[in-house]
Write a protein that holds these residues in place. Structure first.
Motif, PDB file in Angstrom:
ATOM      1  N   GLY A  40      53.946  66.697 -36.091  1.00  0.00           N
ATOM      2  CA  GLY A  40      53.179  66.035 -35.041  1.00  0.00           C
ATOM      3  C   GLY A  40      52.652  64.688 -35.479  1.00  0.00           C
ATOM      4  O   GLY A  40      52.426  64.452 -36.667  1.00  0.00           O
ATOM      5  N   SER A  41      52.484  63.790 -34.498  1.00  0.00           N
ATOM      6  CA  SER A  41      51.925  62.462 -34.753  1.00  0.00           C
ATOM      7  C   SER A  41      50.690  62.258 -33.891  1.00  0.00           C
ATOM      8  O   SER A  41      50.724  62.523 -32.681  1.00  0.00           O
ATOM      9  CB  SER A  41      52.958  61.371 -34.427  1.00  0.00           C
ATOM     10  OG  SER A  41      54.145  61.552 -35.160  1.00  0.00           O
ATOM     11  N   PHE A  42      49.600  61.821 -34.501  1.00  0.00           N
ATOM     12  CA  PHE A  42      48.363  61.512 -33.795  1.00  0.00           C
ATOM     13  C   PHE A  42      47.909  62.692 -32.928  1.00  0.00           C
ATOM     14  O   PHE A  42      47.688  62.573 -31.727  1.00  0.00           O
ATOM     15  CB  PHE A  42      48.536  60.253 -32.952  1.00  0.00           C
ATOM     16  CG  PHE A  42      49.044  59.081 -33.754  1.00  0.00           C
ATOM     17  CD1 PHE A  42      48.205  58.413 -34.634  1.00  0.00           C
ATOM     18  CD2 PHE A  42      50.370  58.681 -33.653  1.00  0.00           C
ATOM     19  CE1 PHE A  42      48.676  57.356 -35.393  1.00  0.00           C
ATOM     20  CE2 PHE A  42      50.845  57.623 -34.415  1.00  0.00           C
ATOM     21  CZ  PHE A  42      49.998  56.956 -35.282  1.00  0.00           C
ATOM     22  N   VAL A  43      47.830  63.844 -33.553  1.00  0.00           N
ATOM     23  CA  VAL A  43      47.496  65.078 -32.846  1.00  0.00           C
ATOM     24  C   VAL A  43      46.031  65.435 -33.070  1.00  0.00           C
ATOM     25  O   VAL A  43      45.362  64.903 -33.954  1.00  0.00           O
ATOM     26  CB  VAL A  43      48.383  66.250 -33.320  1.00  0.00           C
ATOM     27  CG1 VAL A  43      49.842  65.981 -32.999  1.00  0.00           C
ATOM     28  CG2 VAL A  43      48.200  66.499 -34.814  1.00  0.00           C
ATOM     29  N   THR A  44      45.536  66.340 -32.238  1.00  0.00           N
ATOM     30  CA  THR A  44      44.200  66.901 -32.398  1.00  0.00           C
ATOM     31  C   THR A  44      44.324  68.398 -32.620  1.00  0.00           C
ATOM     32  O   THR A  44      45.000  69.081 -31.848  1.00  0.00           O
ATOM     33  CB  THR A  44      43.335  66.640 -31.151  1.00  0.00           C
ATOM     34  OG1 THR A  44      43.201  65.227 -30.950  1.00  0.00           O
ATOM     35  CG2 THR A  44      41.947  67.256 -31.308  1.00  0.00           C
ATOM     36  N   ILE A  45      43.717  68.894 -33.692  1.00  0.00           N
ATOM     37  CA  ILE A  45      43.752  70.322 -33.990  1.00  0.00           C
ATOM     38  C   ILE A  45      42.323  70.850 -33.941  1.00  0.00           C
ATOM     39  O   ILE A  45      41.535  70.604 -34.858  1.00  0.00           O
ATOM     40  CB  ILE A  45      44.359  70.592 -35.382  1.00  0.00           C
ATOM     41  CG1 ILE A  45      45.711  69.888 -35.537  1.00  0.00           C
ATOM     42  CG2 ILE A  45      44.527  72.096 -35.608  1.00  0.00           C
ATOM     43  CD1 ILE A  45      46.317  70.020 -36.930  1.00  0.00           C
ATOM     44  N   PRO A  46      41.967  71.569 -32.883  1.00  0.00           N
ATOM     45  CA  PRO A  46      40.608  72.116 -32.789  1.00  0.00           C
ATOM     46  C   PRO A  46      40.491  73.428 -33.556  1.00  0.00           C
ATOM     47  O   PRO A  46      41.458  74.171 -33.708  1.00  0.00           O
ATOM     48  CB  PRO A  46      40.432  72.336 -31.286  1.00  0.00           C
ATOM     49  CG  PRO A  46      41.820  72.606 -30.786  1.00  0.00           C
ATOM     50  CD  PRO A  46      42.756  71.810 -31.663  1.00  0.00           C
ATOM     51  N   ASP A  47      39.306  73.684 -34.055  1.00  0.00           N
ATOM     52  CA  ASP A  47      39.013  74.944 -34.735  1.00  0.00           C
ATOM     53  C   ASP A  47      37.654  75.416 -34.243  1.00  0.00           C
ATOM     54  O   ASP A  47      36.611  75.018 -34.763  1.00  0.00           O
ATOM     55  CB  ASP A  47      39.000  74.734 -36.258  1.00  0.00           C
ATOM     56  CG  ASP A  47      38.911  76.049 -37.029  1.00  0.00           C
ATOM     57  OD1 ASP A  47      38.445  77.045 -36.448  1.00  0.00           O
ATOM     58  OD2 ASP A  47      39.292  76.073 -38.215  1.00  0.00           O
ATOM     59  N   SER A  48      37.671  76.256 -33.219  1.00  0.00           N
ATOM     60  CA  SER A  48      36.423  76.683 -32.586  1.00  0.00           C
ATOM     61  C   SER A  48      35.559  77.509 -33.534  1.00  0.00           C
ATOM     62  O   SER A  48      34.328  77.447 -33.471  1.00  0.00           O
ATOM     63  CB  SER A  48      36.723  77.486 -31.311  1.00  0.00           C
ATOM     64  OG  SER A  48      37.551  78.600 -31.599  1.00  0.00           O
ATOM     65  N   ARG A  49      36.195  78.272 -34.421  1.00  0.00           N
ATOM     66  CA  ARG A  49      35.421  79.090 -35.358  1.00  0.00           C
ATOM     67  C   ARG A  49      34.606  78.229 -36.316  1.00  0.00           C
ATOM     68  O   ARG A  49      33.477  78.573 -36.684  1.00  0.00           O
ATOM     69  CB  ARG A  49      36.351  80.014 -36.145  1.00  0.00           C
ATOM     70  CG  ARG A  49      37.020  81.091 -35.295  1.00  0.00           C
ATOM     71  CD  ARG A  49      37.884  81.989 -36.153  1.00  0.00           C
ATOM     72  NE  ARG A  49      38.546  83.022 -35.355  1.00  0.00           N
ATOM     73  CZ  ARG A  49      39.383  83.921 -35.863  1.00  0.00           C
ATOM     74  NH1 ARG A  49      39.654  83.913 -37.166  1.00  0.00           N
ATOM     75  NH2 ARG A  49      39.944  84.816 -35.078  1.00  0.00           N
ATOM     76  N   GLN A  50      35.196  77.125 -36.742  1.00  0.00           N
ATOM     77  CA  GLN A  50      34.497  76.226 -37.662  1.00  0.00           C
ATOM     78  C   GLN A  50      33.679  75.177 -36.908  1.00  0.00           C
ATOM     79  O   GLN A  50      32.983  74.374 -37.529  1.00  0.00           O
ATOM     80  CB  GLN A  50      35.517  75.515 -38.568  1.00  0.00           C
ATOM     81  CG  GLN A  50      36.425  76.438 -39.343  1.00  0.00           C
ATOM     82  CD  GLN A  50      35.706  77.137 -40.475  1.00  0.00           C
ATOM     83  OE1 GLN A  50      34.705  76.648 -40.970  1.00  0.00           O
ATOM     84  NE2 GLN A  50      36.210  78.286 -40.877  1.00  0.00           N
ATOM     85  N   GLN A  51      33.825  75.179 -35.567  1.00  0.00           N
ATOM     86  CA  GLN A  51      33.156  74.206 -34.714  1.00  0.00           C
ATOM     87  C   GLN A  51      33.496  72.772 -35.132  1.00  0.00           C
ATOM     88  O   GLN A  51      32.611  71.925 -35.340  1.00  0.00           O
ATOM     89  CB  GLN A  51      31.643  74.414 -34.717  1.00  0.00           C
ATOM     90  CG  GLN A  51      31.223  75.753 -34.088  1.00  0.00           C
ATOM     91  CD  GLN A  51      29.712  75.900 -33.988  1.00  0.00           C
ATOM     92  OE1 GLN A  51      28.954  75.317 -34.755  1.00  0.00           O
ATOM     93  NE2 GLN A  51      29.278  76.673 -33.010  1.00  0.00           N
ATOM     94  N   LEU A  52      34.786  72.532 -35.275  1.00  0.00           N
ATOM     95  CA  LEU A  52      35.243  71.192 -35.626  1.00  0.00           C
ATOM     96  C   LEU A  52      36.633  70.962 -35.061  1.00  0.00           C
ATOM     97  O   LEU A  52      37.301  71.897 -34.599  1.00  0.00           O
ATOM     98  CB  LEU A  52      35.237  71.001 -37.140  1.00  0.00           C
ATOM     99  CG  LEU A  52      36.082  71.946 -38.024  1.00  0.00           C
ATOM    100  CD1 LEU A  52      37.535  71.509 -38.103  1.00  0.00           C
ATOM    101  CD2 LEU A  52      35.500  72.010 -39.431  1.00  0.00           C
TER     102      LEU A  52
END
Length: 313
Positions: A40-52
């Motif tokens: 992937g290029s210029f992607v966003t990876i959310p992590d709700s458990r870590q709240q980030l």
């Protein structure tokens, strides 16, 4: 040459220089040789458990290790850089596996479930790293950065190499300590900066969207929606797209038809090739503003229409 254009070009050049490490030079090892594929290029990876959430420029995967790569073209290490890489370091393996499962990438033989290692990596130009080590304040920031990620440096005609921090992927670390040889002349695969400023957006529309397709078709029609769809993985404001297209129209690179489409054809190729030289001198917003002020000035001094008087006056 405007400061904005120099900064945008340096940023785009840094992306493309890093991409050249996939191929390396003839006879030398490359990231591709180590099995890494672009996920992937210029992607966003959310992590709700870590709240980030993390926003790496590039994600690479070789079947076991995922690289979260951030490319920097500036000449400082600030708190934002450090926090950015700390978030990458805090990202859970489970969330990276989920991201890999959802991603579409070449290398169907690579199984996200085999992920065993996540490596946050940040890349600077070599000249900056060399200068940084001569400043105590910058050296301290570099040391702090290396606690949460691996620091690499790159330079045209030289190499992508390891500078600070430890990699869990031993083969990758050995290769980077030796250095992946980079070409002096770099192919363009990325045309936009991370923030997709108006200048580099106008340049990318002209070169990536239009000139790369005019060889196949005599005419290319583009709407703002088409541009946003082409770069759909990027969050590009509609206002910036409209300004970039209007700039291309004003310099004679295209016409706008009654349907709101910007029409590019082969006989305007010369105007599109002049885009960079114009952007080196003037920002898009300034160019548009000058045009508006020029039209206003002409309107102020235009003679009023004469009437014949009577009932219609």
């Amino acid at each position: 040459m405007t400061e904005q254009w120099v900064k945008q070009q340096r940023e785009v050049d840094s992306y493309n220089l890093f991409f050249s490490s996939f191929d390396g030079l003839s006879g030398s090892d490359s990231l591709y040789d180590l099995g890494y594929r672009l996920v992937g290029s210029f992607v966003t990876i959310p992590d709700s458990r870590q709240q980030l959430e993390v926003e790496p420029d590039f994600v690479l995967f070789n079947g076991e290790t995922a690289l979260l790569v951030e490319i920097k073209s500036g000449e400082n290490i600030n708190s934002r850089d450090i926090r950015q890489m700390e978030r990458c370091d805090e990202l859970s393996y489970e969330r990276v596996v989920e991201f890999l499962r959802d991603a579409e990438f070449s290398g169907s033989e690579l199984d996200p479930n085999d992920l065993s290692n996540v490596e946050p990596i940040i890349v600077y130009y070599t000249d900056f790293i060399d200068d940084c080590r001569t400043s105590s304040g910058c050296t301290e920031a570099l040391n702090e950065l290396s606690q949460c990620c691996t620091v690499l440096s790159q330079d045209k005609g030289k190499s992508l190499k390891h500078e600070e921090g430890k990699l869990e992927d031993g083969e990758l670390e050995a290769t980077l300590r030796a250095g992946i040889q980079l070409p002096r002349l770099v192919d363009k695969k990325v045309y936009l900066t991370e923030n997709a400023n108006r200048e580099i957006l106008a340049y990318s529309i002209a070169h990536d969207f239009v000139l790369n397709n005019l060889g196949k078709d005599d005419r290319v029609k583009v709407t703002p929606t088409d541009v946003i769809e082409r770069y759909r993985h990027r969050e590009i404001p509609l206002e910036k797209v409209r300004d970039a297209l209007q700039f291309l129209k004003m310099i004679g690179g295209c016409q706008r038809n009654a349907d709101g489409e910007y029409v590019f054809d082969k006989h305007r190729t010369g105007k599109l090739l002049e885009v960079q030289s114009k952007l080196e001198k003037t920002r898009v917003k300034d160019y548009l503003q000058d045009e508006v002020e020029g039209q206003t000035s002409l309107g102020e001094f235009a003679p009023t229409a004469e009437t014949n008087g009577g009932a219609d006056e």
